[in-house]
Design a protein around this motif. Structure first.
Motif, short mmCIF file in Angstrom:
data_model
loop_
_atom_site.label_atom_id
_atom_site.label_comp_id
_atom_site.label_asym_id
_atom_site.label_seq_id
_atom_site.Cartn_x
_atom_site.Cartn_y
_atom_site.Cartn_z
N LYS A 18 19.55 31.36 140.61
CA LYS A 18 20.36 30.14 140.42
C LYS A 18 21.15 30.16 139.11
O LYS A 18 22.07 29.37 138.94
N ASP A 58 21.59 25.13 129.57
CA ASP A 58 21.93 25.00 130.98
C ASP A 58 21.24 26.05 131.85
O ASP A 58 20.85 25.78 132.99
N LYS A 61 17.77 24.79 132.40
CA LYS A 61 17.76 23.70 133.40
C LYS A 61 17.78 24.29 134.80
O LYS A 61 17.05 23.84 135.69
N ALA A 62 18.61 25.31 135.01
CA ALA A 62 18.70 25.96 136.32
C ALA A 62 17.39 26.62 136.71
O ALA A 62 16.96 26.55 137.86
N GLN A 64 14.38 25.73 135.72
CA GLN A 64 13.41 24.68 136.05
C GLN A 64 13.69 24.11 137.43
O GLN A 64 12.77 23.82 138.19
N GLU A 65 14.97 23.95 137.78
CA GLU A 65 15.34 23.44 139.10
C GLU A 65 14.92 24.43 140.18
O GLU A 65 14.61 24.04 141.30
N GLU A 66 14.92 25.71 139.83
CA GLU A 66 14.52 26.76 140.76
C GLU A 66 13.00 26.79 140.93
O GLU A 66 12.48 27.44 141.82
#
Length: 80
Positions: A18, A58, A61-62, A64-66
């Motif tokens: 991601k 950023d 953040k990606a 963690q979203e993954e």
């Protein structure tokens, strides 16, 4: 923090797919270029005139979203 500025670009992209979108959003669409194979994130960001700290934030953040914490435990949390 999972992603740091001293990590290799390709290393991060392979582990966290991601992050490709984040690199592209920052104008680093050259993920497949030769330089990405040996440059770390800081070097690549500097070459493109990018704010390294904002990019790292950023990228994390990606990650963690993954659902990855980077510790290899499979917890999906924020690391240890």
């Amino acid at each position: 923090m999972v992603v740091t500025k001293d990590l290799g670009i390709i290393e991060v992209v392979q582990k966290y797919p991601k992050t490709v979108e984040v690199f592209r959003n920052y104008g680093m669409g050259c993920i497949g270029c030769a330089a990405a194979r040996f440059e770390n994130i800081e070097q690549g960001a500097q070459a493109h005139g990018i704010d390294v700290d904002a990019l790292i934030a950023d990228l994390n953040k990606a990650v963690q979203e993954e659902g990855g914490c980077g510790c290899g435990c499979g917890c999906g949390g924020g690391g240890k």
